[in-house]
Design an enzyme around this catalytic site. Structure first.
Site, PDB file in Angstrom:
ATOM      1  CB  THR B 104     -27.768 -37.187   2.395  1.00 43.73           C
ATOM      2  OG1 THR B 104     -27.162 -37.418   3.670  1.00 43.73           O
ATOM      3  CG2 THR B 104     -28.118 -38.524   1.751  1.00 43.73           C
ATOM      4  CE  LYS B 180     -25.590 -39.920   5.765  1.00 44.99           C
ATOM      5  NZ  LYS B 180     -25.718 -38.476   5.725  1.00 44.99           N
ATOM      6  CE  LYS B 248     -32.300 -34.296   3.991  1.00 43.64           C
ATOM      7  NZ  LYS B 248     -31.087 -35.076   3.659  1.00 43.64           N
TER       8      LYS B 248
END
Lengths: 309, 309
Positions: B104, B180, B248
């Protein structure tokens, strides 16, 4: 408007004939029950009459012979007024009769109302509802209910007519309200998050119809994302459920969190987005208008939304 | 640990053999493909070997003969290091070969990496993944992919082996990453909201097993509520997906929002809850630990959680 007809008040009354209450009254009528009702809005009374029910001007009039009174107003204060205010229902209802209390409210408010009704020997079923106007009209609501076995037994014919699913959550008033509040916390957060995400996606120049298609099959999906984002895609903000409902419900959530000394950072952020959307003049519009607010603020072009604030 | 065997490097390499990467390598192996791999964790290399793959110490070694290199590390910085750092993959890969980039990262980072690979004639498919470790191991991931027709064609055998659903989202690198990120925004918010709601429900003395049952059938449901709350009910915080993953990913979401000048109040509140949970020492535990944090803070007794902070 004066209701001149002389009719015998019915054994079931519905007080509050908004998008939910009128649908519930219609579901009761459809099963052959005789239904009285009242609302402060004359158009709502016309709706009841058109569906075969008996409209009255006050809760006391509508509930005079009621064995069961279903209260579907917006909050605890209105429920209190309907039950115990001038021309209120409790003064005319008989010992052993039942109030089905369906407004979203804190468990403490639900308990306080039940205690006052009990002084007159009247039962309360704590019975918040979920499912929206269409399900109300089809008699397919979900009811999150708690109360005594006696209250449940007495409520059965009405619940059978109005609901597809009745969760029996405990024997104490307040439990049903608590379940509803937890549901509204999640529902409100998910609407706000859906609006934030789909508008952000547009700001990233993504095809948001495709985003809807992908997300509804991915781990980011929610019941509310699936239900509300099509309104954003269509640019249709006619109210199915208004922004002001969630300003109210997340307000109840927030109040209860502070009372319990329980931190609710996500719900609080969502509440502020609904407050902002209402402050920007969209309180009566569909709750998907949170997307419209963000689009206007950030200069993002959503279907049917002008870039201005 | 030294890998003494002399083996011919395979035409497919997987770099990053964590819970996702190892499962993807195993799915590739299961279809009869020969798979090389590398990871900085020796145990991960043992896992690859046990599954029939060929472990190597560096990306350059693993990718020397690779026609396809699947990069499944945690972020853009690690992907950059794997591709262009010392012993990196791009230096050894041939023009016309393909990198499937599955970490990602922001669309800008994905585009920058693709531009650098293109200088060597190497294609990049922007292909973030969704579905979790179990789906990775079953070859049933969802891939949100964008890239050239050539990249898609070349990726096909690998994608067929690893994924149940491949969304082809456009011909430009960056689109897959953007999808995403929108998914992770929602997923992160929904995990945080699920943890907030279920712990709040416990603070209201509700039966939280019953809350799970009712909410999963109501408008408050989300994919994440349904997936994560059972961990809270079981008091099991062994990491299926760690808190640090969402610190994150919501960090990437937050950075991108600021860069775009797009306000993300709900995602920001959720990010802070993950940061708090990591700050309280639970960064490596399951992301449902947000519930544990709130329970400890508020003195609520959840299954398996001590009331201390």
């Amino acid at each position: 408007m004066v209701w001149e007809e002389i009719v015998k008040q019915s054994s079931i009354a519905v007080v509050g004939l908004g998008s939910m209450g009128l649908g519930m009254a219609r579901s009761l009528l459809r099963t052959g029950l005789d239904v009285s009702g009242c609302d402060i809005n004359p158009a709502a009374l016309d709706g009841l009459k058109a569906s075969g029910g008996h409209p009255f001007a006050t809760p006391a009039q509508a509930c005079e012979n009621a064995d069961i009174a279903v209260i579907v107003v917006v909050n605890a204060a209105q429920t209190e007024s309907v039950l115990f205010g001038p021309d209120g229902a409790v003064a005319v209802m008989k010992p052993g009769s039942l109030i089905i209390s369906s407004a979203t409210m804190s468990p403490a408010d639900a308990k306080a109302l039940a205690a006052r009704a009990a002084e007159k020997g009247i039962h309360i079923l704590d019975a918040p509802i979920s499912g929206g106007a269409a399900k109300a009209d089809e008699g397919k609501l979900t009811v999150m209910a708690s109360g005594s076995a006696e209250a449940f037994a007495k409520a059965k014919p009405a619940l059978d007519a109005m609901a597809e699913t009745v969760y029996e959550l405990g024997d104490a008033v307040g439990i049903g309200s608590s379940f509803k509040i937890v549901n509204q916390l999640l529902a409100g957060v998910h609407i706000a998050a859906a609006c934030e995400a789909i508008t952000f996606a547009k700001s990233l120049d993504l095809d948001i119809t495709r985003v809807f298609e992908v997300i509804t099959k991915s781990a980011g999906n929610s019941w509310m994302f699936e239900n509300r984002v099509p309104r954003v895609l269509a640019g249709d903000y006619n109210p199915r459920s208004a922004v002001s409902i969630f300003t109210k419900d997340l307000g109840i959530v927030s109040d209860l969190g502070r009372k319990q000394k329980f931190p609710l950072p996500i719900a609080s952020a969502a509440l502020q987005l609904f407050v902002m959307t209402e402050a920007a003049g969209m309180g009566g519009d569909d709750d998907a208008s949170v997307a419209r607010l963000l689009a206007r603020i950030a200069g993002v072009t959503l279907p049917g939304v002008k870039e201005e604030i």
